[in-house]
Design a protein around this motif. Structure first.
Motif, PDB file in Angstrom:
ATOM      1  N   THR A 335       0.827  -1.203   0.000  1.00  0.00           N
ATOM      2  CA  THR A 335       0.000   0.000   0.000  1.00  0.00           C
ATOM      3  C   THR A 335       0.860   1.252   0.000  1.00  0.00           C
ATOM      4  N   CYS A 336       1.938   1.214   0.779  1.00  0.00           N
ATOM      5  CA  CYS A 336       2.835   2.368   0.846  1.00  0.00           C
ATOM      6  C   CYS A 336       3.539   2.580  -0.496  1.00  0.00           C
ATOM      7  N   LYS A 337       3.877   1.493  -1.182  1.00  0.00           N
ATOM      8  CA  LYS A 337       4.509   1.630  -2.495  1.00  0.00           C
ATOM      9  C   LYS A 337       3.563   2.277  -3.494  1.00  0.00           C
ATOM     10  N   VAL A 338       2.303   1.846  -3.471  1.00  0.00           N
ATOM     11  CA  VAL A 338       1.316   2.439  -4.381  1.00  0.00           C
ATOM     12  C   VAL A 338       1.098   3.909  -4.052  1.00  0.00           C
ATOM     13  N   LEU A 339       0.989   4.217  -2.754  1.00  0.00           N
ATOM     14  CA  LEU A 339       0.770   5.593  -2.339  1.00  0.00           C
ATOM     15  C   LEU A 339       1.972   6.479  -2.680  1.00  0.00           C
ATOM     16  N   GLY A 340       3.173   5.937  -2.510  1.00  0.00           N
ATOM     17  CA  GLY A 340       4.370   6.683  -2.872  1.00  0.00           C
ATOM     18  C   GLY A 340       4.444   6.954  -4.360  1.00  0.00           C
ATOM     19  N   GLY A 341       4.104   5.945  -5.177  1.00  0.00           N
ATOM     20  CA  GLY A 341       4.081   6.139  -6.620  1.00  0.00           C
ATOM     21  C   GLY A 341       3.027   7.135  -7.052  1.00  0.00           C
ATOM     22  N   LEU A 342       1.849   7.100  -6.404  1.00  0.00           N
ATOM     23  CA  LEU A 342       0.782   8.033  -6.729  1.00  0.00           C
ATOM     24  C   LEU A 342       1.197   9.474  -6.405  1.00  0.00           C
ATOM     25  N   THR A 343       1.823   9.668  -5.243  1.00  0.00           N
ATOM     26  CA  THR A 343       2.277  11.006  -4.870  1.00  0.00           C
ATOM     27  C   THR A 343       3.329  11.513  -5.842  1.00  0.00           C
ATOM     28  N   HIS A 344       4.245  10.638  -6.219  1.00  0.00           N
ATOM     29  CA  HIS A 344       5.292  11.027  -7.179  1.00  0.00           C
ATOM     30  C   HIS A 344       4.675  11.367  -8.543  1.00  0.00           C
ATOM     31  N   TYR A 345       3.702  10.600  -8.964  1.00  0.00           N
ATOM     32  CA  TYR A 345       3.046  10.851 -10.243  1.00  0.00           C
ATOM     33  C   TYR A 345       2.349  12.212 -10.244  1.00  0.00           C
ATOM     34  N   CYS A 346       1.636  12.520  -9.171  1.00  0.00           N
ATOM     35  CA  CYS A 346       0.927  13.805  -9.096  1.00  0.00           C
ATOM     36  C   CYS A 346       1.899  14.971  -9.089  1.00  0.00           C
ATOM     37  N   LEU A 347       3.039  14.800  -8.399  1.00  0.00           N
ATOM     38  CA  LEU A 347       4.036  15.867  -8.383  1.00  0.00           C
ATOM     39  C   LEU A 347       4.617  16.085  -9.779  1.00  0.00           C
ATOM     40  N   VAL A 392       7.034   7.128 -13.628  1.00  0.00           N
ATOM     41  CA  VAL A 392       6.649   6.416 -12.405  1.00  0.00           C
ATOM     42  C   VAL A 392       6.696   4.909 -12.620  1.00  0.00           C
ATOM     43  N   VAL A 393       6.289   4.447 -13.788  1.00  0.00           N
ATOM     44  CA  VAL A 393       6.338   3.011 -14.080  1.00  0.00           C
ATOM     45  C   VAL A 393       7.776   2.503 -14.044  1.00  0.00           C
ATOM     46  N   VAL A 394       8.692   3.251 -14.652  1.00  0.00           N
ATOM     47  CA  VAL A 394      10.098   2.852 -14.642  1.00  0.00           C
ATOM     48  C   VAL A 394      10.658   2.880 -13.221  1.00  0.00           C
ATOM     49  N   ALA A 395      10.347   3.949 -12.449  1.00  0.00           N
ATOM     50  CA  ALA A 395      10.837   4.040 -11.069  1.00  0.00           C
ATOM     51  C   ALA A 395      10.249   2.944 -10.202  1.00  0.00           C
ATOM     52  N   GLY A 396       8.972   2.610 -10.421  1.00  0.00           N
ATOM     53  CA  GLY A 396       8.361   1.527  -9.652  1.00  0.00           C
ATOM     54  C   GLY A 396       8.928   0.173 -10.009  1.00  0.00           C
ATOM     55  N   ALA A 397       9.341  -0.006 -11.261  1.00  0.00           N
ATOM     56  CA  ALA A 397       9.891  -1.297 -11.689  1.00  0.00           C
ATOM     57  C   ALA A 397      11.210  -1.617 -10.993  1.00  0.00           C
ATOM     58  N   ILE A 398      11.952  -0.584 -10.619  1.00  0.00           N
ATOM     59  CA  ILE A 398      13.223  -0.823  -9.923  1.00  0.00           C
ATOM     60  C   ILE A 398      13.073  -0.730  -8.403  1.00  0.00           C
ATOM     61  N   HIS A 424      17.087   4.857  -2.917  1.00  0.00           N
ATOM     62  CA  HIS A 424      16.930   5.284  -4.309  1.00  0.00           C
ATOM     63  C   HIS A 424      16.827   6.815  -4.399  1.00  0.00           C
ATOM     64  N   LEU A 425      17.651   7.518  -3.614  1.00  0.00           N
ATOM     65  CA  LEU A 425      17.620   8.974  -3.656  1.00  0.00           C
ATOM     66  C   LEU A 425      18.057   9.514  -5.012  1.00  0.00           C
ATOM     67  N   LEU A 426      18.851   8.723  -5.757  1.00  0.00           N
ATOM     68  CA  LEU A 426      19.253   9.169  -7.091  1.00  0.00           C
ATOM     69  C   LEU A 426      18.035   9.359  -7.986  1.00  0.00           C
ATOM     70  N   VAL A 427      17.014   8.515  -7.793  1.00  0.00           N
ATOM     71  CA  VAL A 427      15.777   8.659  -8.556  1.00  0.00           C
ATOM     72  C   VAL A 427      15.124   9.999  -8.230  1.00  0.00           C
ATOM     73  N   HIS A 428      15.149  10.361  -6.963  1.00  0.00           N
ATOM     74  CA  HIS A 428      14.578  11.650  -6.549  1.00  0.00           C
ATOM     75  C   HIS A 428      15.346  12.815  -7.165  1.00  0.00           C
TER      76      HIS A 428
END
Length: 550
Positions: A335-347, A392-398, A424-428
């Motif tokens: 759930t946290c992974k989905v929520l994190g991806g959703l927040t990143h996508y909206c940003l 987000v799909v690429v970031a979530g895949a890793i 994965h701060l490099l992604v950020h």
């Protein structure tokens, strides 16, 4: 066995104990308030008793108690520490002492090195490793009356001493090391040439600010760290502290974000998100109303369509943040992974739509002619909502998303969010900081072009009508926010940033929806045929000017 505290003898010997004498004089003999460390402080006792050096370790009450008797005893203990001789070296764990006799006719500054393990010592040209430095200005000795003066330099490990701990202290003392400097038996302050202490250190942990401080006995009743009279000069391998007085010094590592600040920021952001969502809805409704009213003006309809999408991305971003702050604690990992991806996508959607706003203004103001693109708004929507999804799909895949913990320098967790994990701060840095950095540079260039063209038209009289200065300022500030300039403050929230920058960043970005709504109202309403100061008139005039030049 009770500790015999003969403080009157010490007070008579030390001439610079005025504050201690005032505090101790307020104590009444055999008064119940004279109890400290399970012993009565007898001011009229003239026995052979002296202060025990390791008293703070035996009596924890001495370090934090606000009672007058403990304040009296604490001040005397500090004065004993300032004038400590080599005899105390073997009597007090965590204390290392260097005793010097310096002539008043000294021609050079006095240099002393120190380290947490070796303590203070005279400089050695062949020494290696991490060592701090103390520089005592020669003018300080030349102004003294005596020919020779005693200099006492102490290096203390506060973890062993159980002292120098401020009430509700959030910062950490570098290497648990405090340096004390005493020259003669009088207090020295107001130096024109300051004393310089260089605290050597390697790379400091992220999220801390350095601050040169000294121990102020007058701060509260238990003492505390103060910055008065000290200047901090940060460096890569050390920090220089320049102070105009002598006492106990240290380098304090303060967290940029402590628990109370984090909670306050979360409260401000939560309230701001609620308000921003409401005004984003107002913005969308206002844009739809204008699109229905001016159906024949294609440029205006495209402009409003872009604003609707940007307002929608702000709504989704604020909603995602509210869900994140409310559900991040105690959620399942997936759930946290989905929520994190959703927040990143909206940003990312918010960033992308600010870039598309800038791109659209570029087409309108720079490439004035030949800008017609078939299904233009639909293609922009594909980029604005589709490109962030790809990232987000690429970031979530890793496996980039999960629980992110905001910690102090002592690794105390003060907040949890579903976001890009610390591994994965490099992604950020790439997808958020780098991506927005490019958008910001482009949009600021567009903002400069739009402002320049608008000013030129105003100066040449091409724009008619009475445009009040405050309206012009509001339009410029709204366009500035529309292009995402408030997000640029994120680059100031690293390194030596302070809490005020974090508050400004949080408030401005949570209220971005309000700024855009005000900008739209001032710019587009009321829109009549006589209104010639709007963006659409500038665009039409620019097109006409370009045609005439051709």
């Amino acid at each position: 066995m009770n500790l015999l505290l003969g403080t009157i003898l010490l007070l008579l010997v030390l001439p610079d104990a005025a504050r201690e004498q005032e505090i101790c004089a307020a104590l009444g003999r055999r008064d119940r308030n004279c109890q400290c460390c399970n012993t009565t402080v007898e001011l009229e006792e003239r026995g052979d008793g002296t202060l025990i050096p390791d008293l703070p370790r035996r009596c924890l009450e001495l370090g934090h108690s606000r009672s007058p008797s403990c304040a009296c005893l604490r001040g005397c203990w500090f004065r004993m520490l300032e004038l400590a001789g080599p005899a105390l070296r073997n009597r007090l764990a965590g204390l290392k002492v260097l005793l010097l006799n310096v002539s008043r006719a000294v021609t050079r500054d006095v240099l002393i090195t120190f380290s947490p393990t070796e303590g203070p010592r005279m400089p050695n040209m062949t020494e290696k490793g991490k060592a701090g430095k103390i520089q005592l200005p020669r003018e300080m000795f030349q102004s003294l009356s005596s020919r020779t003066v005693r200099v006492v330099v102490t290096v203390l490990n506060i973890q062993q001493l159980h002292m120098f701990k401020e009430v509700n202290q959030t910062g950490r003392v570098l290497d648990n090391t405090v340096v004390g400097i005493t020259v003669g038996e009088t207090s020295i302050s107001g130096l024109r040439d300051p004393v310089q202490l260089t605290f050597a250190h390697g790379q400091l942990p992220p999220g801390v600010t350095r601050q040169c401080v000294f121990w102020d006995l007058s701060k509260g009743q238990a003492g505390g760290w103060s910055i008065s009279g000290c200047v901090t000069q940060p460096g890569d391998k050390g920090t220089v502290c320049s102070c105009d007085h002598l006492t106990f010094f240290t380098l304090l590592l303060n967290p940029v974000l402590d628990r109370s600040t984090a909670q306050a920021l979360m409260a401000v952001a939560t309230a701001g998100c609620g308000v921003a969502m409401a005004f984003s809805i107002f913005t969308i409704a206002f844009c739809i109303l204008l699109r229905c009213r001016f159906r024949l003006e294609e440029t205006l309809r495209i402009n409003l369509g872009l604003h609707v999408n940007l307002g929608g991305s702000l709504i989704f971003l604020n909603l995602a943040f509210l869900l994140n702050s409310g559900l991040s604690n105690g959620t399942q990992p997936w759930t946290c992974k989905v929520l994190g991806g959703l927040t990143h996508y909206c940003l990312l959607c918010c960033f992308t739509w600010t870039a598309l706003e800038g791109f659209h203004f570029y087409l309108l103001f720079v490439k004035v002619l030949g800008t017609y693109i078939h299904h233009y708004l639909a293609k922009l929507c594909l980029v604005g909502w589709g490109f962030p999804a790809l990232i987000v799909v690429v970031a979530g895949a890793i496996g980039s998303y999960g629980e992110y913990r905001i910690q102090t320098v002592d690794h105390q967790v003060i907040a949890r969010l579903c976001w890009i994990t610390s591994k994965h701060l490099l992604v950020h840095y790439i997808t958020n900081c780098g991506y927005f950095g490019l958008i910001f540079l482009f949009n600021m260039a567009v903002f400069g072009v739009v402002t320049q063209k608008s000013c030129c038209l105003q100066a040449t009289g091409a724009v008619q009508g009475d445009r009040k200065a405050w309206k012009v300022a509001l339009v410029a500030a709204g366009l500035f926010c529309l292009l995402g300039a408030t997000w640029a403050l994120m680059f100031l929230t690293y390194g030596t940033s302070s809490a005020p920058v974090l508050y400004i960043f949080t408030i401005l970005n949570s209220l971005q929806g309000i700024f855009i709504f005000i900008w739209l109202v001032v710019l587009y309403y009321p829109k009549t045929k006589e209104t010639t100061g709007s963006l659409s008139h500038i665009i039409r005039h620019d097109k006409t000017a370009t045609v005439s030049q051709d």
